[in-house]
Design a protein around this motif. Structure first.
Motif, PDB file in Angstrom:
ATOM      1  N   VAL A   7       0.867  -1.175   0.000  1.00  0.00           N
ATOM      2  CA  VAL A   7       0.000   0.000   0.000  1.00  0.00           C
ATOM      3  C   VAL A   7       0.904   1.225   0.000  1.00  0.00           C
ATOM      4  N   VAL A   8       0.731   2.117  -0.981  1.00  0.00           N
ATOM      5  CA  VAL A   8       1.534   3.342  -1.068  1.00  0.00           C
ATOM      6  C   VAL A   8       0.587   4.531  -1.061  1.00  0.00           C
ATOM      7  N   ASN A   9       0.756   5.394  -0.095  1.00  0.00           N
ATOM      8  CA  ASN A   9      -0.079   6.597   0.046  1.00  0.00           C
ATOM      9  C   ASN A   9      -1.570   6.255   0.046  1.00  0.00           C
ATOM     10  N   GLY A  10      -1.909   5.139   0.705  1.00  0.00           N
ATOM     11  CA  GLY A  10      -3.291   4.721   0.838  1.00  0.00           C
ATOM     12  C   GLY A  10      -3.847   3.934  -0.334  1.00  0.00           C
ATOM     13  N   ILE A  11      -3.067   3.733  -1.361  1.00  0.00           N
ATOM     14  CA  ILE A  11      -3.504   2.988  -2.536  1.00  0.00           C
ATOM     15  C   ILE A  11      -2.967   1.563  -2.441  1.00  0.00           C
ATOM     16  N   ALA A  12      -3.897   0.591  -2.378  1.00  0.00           N
ATOM     17  CA  ALA A  12      -3.501  -0.817  -2.242  1.00  0.00           C
ATOM     18  C   ALA A  12      -3.095  -1.403  -3.587  1.00  0.00           C
ATOM     19  N   ASP A  13      -2.452  -2.553  -3.513  1.00  0.00           N
ATOM     20  CA  ASP A  13      -2.078  -3.346  -4.689  1.00  0.00           C
ATOM     21  C   ASP A  13      -1.079  -2.642  -5.600  1.00  0.00           C
ATOM     22  N   VAL A  14      -0.172  -1.879  -5.041  1.00  0.00           N
ATOM     23  CA  VAL A  14       0.894  -1.247  -5.808  1.00  0.00           C
ATOM     24  C   VAL A  14       2.058  -2.240  -5.893  1.00  0.00           C
TER      25      VAL A  14
END
Length: 85
Positions: A55-62
């Motif tokens: 999770v990068v900056n609240g965005i999952a599946d990165v």
């Protein structure tokens, strides 16, 4: 360049990927599977297998092997599938 990894402030190099940073810290697993909670990290390293999700900056599946860090990024390990709420 500073980033947060699971809440801890970490120094990163410009151009470094999330996977590169985590591996440089000795971390080989940062995701668990939906079934069984088995550990996952870098497998292919070229963005094909999707084993290295974070999770990068609240965005999952990165994909950690593809995402180049930016100053101030917040990286979090991922537990199973994280679906939008």
């Amino acid at each position: 360049m500073n980033v947060l990894v699971d809440g801890a402030r970490v120094q990163a190099r410009p151009g470094q990927t999330v996977a590169g940073l985590l591996l440089s810290r000795g971390q080989v697993s940062w995701r668990s599977t939906r079934r069984g909670g088995r550990p996952r990290g870098v497998f292919c390293g070229i963005g094909v297998c999707f084993d290295c999700l974070v999770v990068v900056n609240g965005i999952a599946d990165v994909r950690a092997c593809q995402r180049v860090l930016e100053d101030g990024d917040e990286v979090r390990t991922q537990r199973g599938a994280e679906l939008p709420s």
